[in-house]
Design an enzyme around this catalytic site. Structure first.
Site, PDB file in Angstrom:
ATOM      1  N   ASP A  68      -4.805 -24.262   7.703  1.00 47.62           N
ATOM      2  CA  ASP A  68      -3.363 -24.587   8.114  1.00 47.62           C
ATOM      3  C   ASP A  68      -3.222 -24.219   9.599  1.00 47.62           C
ATOM      4  O   ASP A  68      -3.734 -23.210  10.060  1.00 47.62           O
ATOM      5  CB  ASP A  68      -2.360 -23.827   7.307  1.00 47.62           C
ATOM      6  N   HIS A  69      -2.424 -25.152  10.148  1.00 47.24           N
ATOM      7  CA  HIS A  69      -2.038 -24.835  11.567  1.00 47.24           C
ATOM      8  C   HIS A  69      -3.115 -24.414  12.555  1.00 47.24           C
ATOM      9  O   HIS A  69      -3.181 -23.526  13.385  1.00 47.24           O
ATOM     10  CB  HIS A  69      -0.922 -23.692  11.817  1.00 47.24           C
ATOM     11  N   GLU A 124      -4.073 -33.455   7.941  1.00 43.27           N
ATOM     12  CA  GLU A 124      -2.629 -33.585   7.908  1.00 43.27           C
ATOM     13  C   GLU A 124      -2.230 -33.272   9.290  1.00 43.27           C
ATOM     14  O   GLU A 124      -3.123 -32.381  10.077  1.00 43.27           O
ATOM     15  CB  GLU A 124      -1.968 -32.519   7.440  1.00 43.27           C
ATOM     16  N   LYS A 131      11.681 -18.605   7.674  1.00 43.00           N
ATOM     17  CA  LYS A 131      10.616 -18.160   6.709  1.00 43.00           C
ATOM     18  C   LYS A 131      11.314 -17.435   5.702  1.00 43.00           C
ATOM     19  O   LYS A 131      12.273 -16.574   5.835  1.00 43.00           O
ATOM     20  CB  LYS A 131       9.829 -17.260   7.634  1.00 43.00           C
ATOM     21  N   HIS A 178       6.734 -27.912   5.639  1.00 44.01           N
ATOM     22  CA  HIS A 178       6.217 -26.632   5.867  1.00 44.01           C
ATOM     23  C   HIS A 178       7.380 -25.482   5.892  1.00 44.01           C
ATOM     24  O   HIS A 178       8.465 -25.870   5.906  1.00 44.01           O
ATOM     25  CB  HIS A 178       5.626 -26.556   7.204  1.00 44.01           C
TER      26      HIS A 178
END
Length: 443
Positions: free
Chosen positions: A109-110, A218, A260, A293
């Site tokens: 991810d990221h 992605e 978050k 996300h």
């Protein structure tokens, strides 16, 4: 070593990378694979202990949802001293422990650099979330000719004049409306996202040039300051496609606030309209999935996300699993939780810079004022929940960052002692995320 058990052979050995690879060789279903356009959910795990409970959640509430148990950002791996191999292997052993025998994905991810791509590729990850967000420009007003001239036209294999001709008179059918593309909006989109396109295409080509096993991509620009407009989405999709990219999901910067560990903050009706239109663009240029996300704990919008996307969607959760672990500490190890809370508060001013959060320290109580029976309330309350969410690095690593902290060891020991309560709470909490996306509604 091997020994005979009831109805089969029992294998015993350390939880090593070699043994994890052997598990995947003997049980190919646990070898990660690309997900494609299936509805999917990533449920990252900062401690490497949550997979068994997450499996329980998918069994009970995740019908028709492809699970991604191995999911972690390069940022979190670095902060925690976890390697991509360790992330993948922990998920493998968790699946084995819980008896999971269906396909799985693995999401790096990221990723912001080719070095990060290489590390995750070598470990065996199959989904790569490429994040060019550092190259997205914040603009005030219309871009000047000089700003457009500064774009990396060579890397974009383009010129300003050719770009403007490409979009002249263009419109996109969004189903219930037509999106027309004014010249000024394309100039703005190019000035804002042009360097990001160049960077993500470079990362993509590097990945595809090195990959020896099937992979998918992605693209994520969600961790940026400004909302991704519909025309900017069209620009990104058009330019990435023109330069040879293929991708299975895309995460724009949405309207409202996806902070978050807490519910969505913003106008739900506006978000729904935006999601419908972004989904229509994704179908027109792909199809590809819309990726959500910072998707954990957004319970008020899951129904509308499903309706807007038609389940052509990927949900990402991560830190909420860590908060489940802290909930167990609040219930069964109050002194440990008090230590975690204090360290998280002390670290918050620095830790918050990497995340979309708005918690305020002055809205959280001194831990000495909170009786043991009220400690779980701190995991649930908005400000303290976010502070706990982003403080994991300071909690789980030594002050000099060279190894696991004493709190890390104590938390792991607690979770192994309270494994039934931990897995049960994960099943309930993660299941609540999955149920709205499930083929069989379980709410």
């Amino acid at each position: 070593m091997a020994s005979e058990g009831d109805g089969g052979t029992i294998l015993e050995g350390p939880l090593s990378a070699k043994n994890a690879a052997m598990v995947r060789a003997k049980m190919p279903v646990l070898k990660p694979r690309p997900i494609g356009l299936l509805a999917s959910a990533g449920v990252g795990d900062r401690l490497g202990l949550a997979t068994a409970g997450q499996v329980r959640a998918f069994r009970k509430s995740g019908s028709g949802i492809m699970p991604v148990f191995a999911q972690q950002s390069a940022r979190e791996m670095d902060r925690l001293g976890r390697t991509p191999q360790r992330v993948l292997d922990d998920a493998t052993f968790g699946c084995l422990q819980a008896g999971w025998d269906r396909p799985v994905g693995a999401d790096a991810d990221h990723l912001k650099s080719t070095d990060e791509v290489d590390r995750c590729l070598d470990a065996g990850f199959t989904s790569f979330t490429l994040d060019p967000g550092d190259h997205v420009r914040h603009l005030e007003g219309e871009p000047s000719d000089a700003q457009l001239a500064e774009l990396p036209w060579g890397e974009l294999e383009d010129t300003a004049d050719a770009m403007m001709r490409r979009y002249a008179g263009r419109s996109i059918d969004l189903g219930d409306s037509v999106l027309r593309i004014p010249e000024g909006d394309i100039r703005f989109a190019a000035a804002k996202y042009g360097p990001a396109v160049a960077h993500v295409v470079s990362m993509y080509r590097h990945l595809m040039g090195r990959a020896k096993h099937p992979v998918e991509v992605e693209v994520s620009v969600d961790e940026t300051d400004d909302v991704t407009t519909l025309i900017e989405h069209v620009y990104l999709a058009t330019e990435m496609k023109r330069l040879g990219m293929e991708w299975v999901s895309f995460a724009p910067r949405y309207v409202g606030r996806f902070e978050k560990g807490v519910d969505y903050i913003g106008d739900r009706d506006e978000l729904y309209r935006s999601l419908v239109q972004h989904s229509n663009i994704a179908r027109a240029f792909g199809p590809y999935k819309i990726s959500l996300h910072s998707g954990s704990d957004k319970f008020s919008i899951y129904d509308l996300v499903v309706e807007a996307t038609g389940r052509l969607v990927h949900l990402k959760t991560s830190g909420t699993n860590y908060l489940v672990a802290l909930d167990i500490a609040a219930q069964f190890a109050p002194e440990l939780f008090r230590e975690v809370y204090e360290v998280s508060r002390e670290a918050y001013r620095g830790a918050r810079s990497s995340y979309h959060v708005s918690a305020q320290l002055d809205r959280t109580p001194d831990i000495g004022e909170v009786p043991d029976e009220r400690l779980p309330d701190l995991v649930a309350s908005f400000d303290s929940r976010q502070i706990l969410h982003v403080g994991y690095g300071a909690v789980l690593r030594t002050e000099d960052g060279t190894g696991p902290s004493s709190a890390d060891a104590a938390l792991r020991e607690l979770l192994e002692t309270r494994v039934d309560e931990y897995e049960s709470l994960l099943e309930s909490h993660i299941g609540r995320h999955l149920a709205p996306f499930s083929l069989m509604e379980t709410r």
